[in-house]
Scaffold this active site. Structure first.
Site, PDB file in Angstrom:
ATOM      1  N   MET A   1      28.500  13.791 -75.107  1.00  0.00           N
ATOM      2  CA  MET A   1      27.376  13.888 -74.189  1.00  0.00           C
ATOM      3  C   MET A   1      26.441  15.061 -74.485  1.00  0.00           C
ATOM      4  SD  MET A   1      27.836  11.235 -72.499  1.00  0.00           S
ATOM      5  CE  MET A   1      26.706  11.363 -71.128  1.00  0.00           C
TER       6      MET A   1
ATOM      7  N   ASN B   1      26.493   6.484 -83.765  1.00  0.00           N
ATOM      8  CA  ASN B   1      26.594   6.591 -82.302  1.00  0.00           C
ATOM      9  C   ASN B   1      26.690   5.196 -81.722  1.00  0.00           C
ATOM     10  OD1 ASN B   1      26.500   7.829 -79.688  1.00  0.00           O
ATOM     11  ND2 ASN B   1      24.352   7.197 -79.530  1.00  0.00           N
TER      12      ASN B   1
ATOM     13  N   HIS C   1      25.722   3.124 -78.184  1.00  0.00           N
ATOM     14  CA  HIS C   1      24.922   3.262 -76.960  1.00  0.00           C
ATOM     15  C   HIS C   1      25.030   1.960 -76.156  1.00  0.00           C
ATOM     16  CE1 HIS C   1      21.822   4.830 -74.357  1.00  0.00           C
ATOM     17  NE2 HIS C   1      21.263   3.636 -74.390  1.00  0.00           N
TER      18      HIS C   1
ATOM     19  N   ASP D   1      19.726   9.931 -85.921  1.00  0.00           N
ATOM     20  CA  ASP D   1      18.679  10.772 -86.505  1.00  0.00           C
ATOM     21  C   ASP D   1      18.259  11.802 -85.459  1.00  0.00           C
ATOM     22  OD1 ASP D   1      16.983   9.485 -84.752  1.00  0.00           O
ATOM     23  OD2 ASP D   1      15.934   8.325 -86.283  1.00  0.00           O
ATOM     24  N   GLU D   2      17.136  12.464 -85.701  1.00  0.00           N
ATOM     25  CA  GLU D   2      16.819  13.599 -84.825  1.00  0.00           C
ATOM     26  C   GLU D   2      16.272  13.186 -83.473  1.00  0.00           C
ATOM     27  OE1 GLU D   2      14.941  16.877 -86.751  1.00  0.00           O
ATOM     28  OE2 GLU D   2      16.268  16.754 -88.481  1.00  0.00           O
TER      29      GLU D   2
ATOM     30  N   GLU E   1      31.354  -3.018 -76.845  1.00  0.00           N
ATOM     31  CA  GLU E   1      31.220  -1.740 -77.564  1.00  0.00           C
ATOM     32  C   GLU E   1      32.408  -1.547 -78.504  1.00  0.00           C
ATOM     33  OE1 GLU E   1      30.311   1.837 -75.338  1.00  0.00           O
ATOM     34  OE2 GLU E   1      29.438   0.671 -73.724  1.00  0.00           O
TER      35      GLU E   1
HETATM   36  C1  GRF Z   1      30.156   4.457 -73.687  1.00  0.00           C
HETATM   37  O1  GRF Z   1      29.562   3.560 -72.781  1.00  0.00           O
HETATM   38  C2  GRF Z   1      29.238   4.757 -74.829  1.00  0.00           C
HETATM   39  O2  GRF Z   1      28.428   3.682 -75.182  1.00  0.00           O
HETATM   40  C3  GRF Z   1      28.388   5.867 -74.277  1.00  0.00           C
HETATM   41  O3  GRF Z   1      29.257   6.647 -73.497  1.00  0.00           O
HETATM   42  C4  GRF Z   1      30.350   5.835 -73.055  1.00  0.00           C
HETATM   43  C5  GRF Z   1      31.597   6.501 -73.540  1.00  0.00           C
HETATM   44  O4  GRF Z   1      32.753   5.844 -73.103  1.00  0.00           O
HETATM   45  N1  GRF Z   1      27.748   6.596 -75.342  1.00  0.00           N
HETATM   46  P1  GRF Z   1      34.141   6.213 -73.751  1.00  0.00           P
HETATM   47  O5  GRF Z   1      34.326   7.722 -73.591  1.00  0.00           O
HETATM   48  O6  GRF Z   1      34.109   5.806 -75.197  1.00  0.00           O
HETATM   49  O7  GRF Z   1      35.162   5.439 -72.965  1.00  0.00           O
END
Ligand code: GRF
Length: 201
Positions: free
Chosen positions: A90, A107, A109, A141-142, A174
């Protein structure tokens, strides 16, 4: 053997998904060399340790962004990490770090970028009223949530959904998408043309 370093700040379910994909051979010839958290209480730390993965807590407080990132890079280099995966990390990364691991940071998202970058993407999408959302794995990227897209998966918004139910269904995708993206990147069977990541047979 390629080495992954995973950065987390929280529960670490994407980190677990990558660790499971490595353990089950869906990502082959790779290992998770290190999990770094900037938060000492991150739930993902115990999950990594249970799986025998080395963990380090590096508190960012009291340091500049680049100082913190240089400390992370030292740890990642110590473990000879080839690819850095952000998994619920984060914090923004410094330009220095992004150059240090150029084209080697991914990453995940929880939206179909470029829609809904930033925090609470699932809630943003739900409140906007989209009928489909999903997730995106991209090079870092930046710019925030901006680099070239490696994988996306679509998740419909169903009648009766709220932002939490939508987020849970996106999370399932994800986990699959991140493992597929890491597999592709480690295979080196792709090229990048501008913003386009093109898979090669
Ligand atoms: C996920 O939804 C990811 O896409 C976002 O933050 C959340 C992290 O969840 N960047 P976790 O810590 O992988 O369970």
């Amino acid at each position: 053997m390629k080495k992954l370093g995973i950065l987390i700040s929280g529960r670490g379910s994407n980190m677990v998904a990558l660790a499971d994909a490595v353990a089950q051979g869906r990502i082959s010839d790779a290992e998770i060399a290190l999990v770094i958290s900037n938060v000492a209480t991150a739930g993902g730390l115990a999950k990594a340790q249970e799986r025998g993965i080395a963990t380090v807590v590096l508190d960012h407080r009291g340091k500049t962004r680049e100082e913190h990132d240089r400390t992370m890079a030292t740890e990642l280099h110590k473990h000879e990490v080839d690819l850095v995966c952000l998994a619920g990390y984060m914090r923004l990364l410094s330009p220095w770090f992004i150059r240090e691991f150029s084209q080697r940071i991914l990453n995940i998202h929880p939206s179909l970028l470029p829609a809904f970058p930033g925090l609470d993407a699932q809630k943003q999408a739900f409140e906007y009223g989209v009928k489909f959302s999903g997730c995106t794995v991209h090079f870092v990227d930046e710019e925030l949530d901006h680099g070239a897209i490696i994988r996306q998966a679509i998740v419909p918004v169903l009648p009766g959904d709220d932002d939490h139910t939508l987020a849970s269904r996106i999370l399932v995708e994800e986990h699959k998408s991140y493992a597929e993206a890491v597999k592709l990147v480690l295979s080196e069977k792709f090229r990048v043309e501008g913003r386009r990541v093109i898979e090669e047979a």
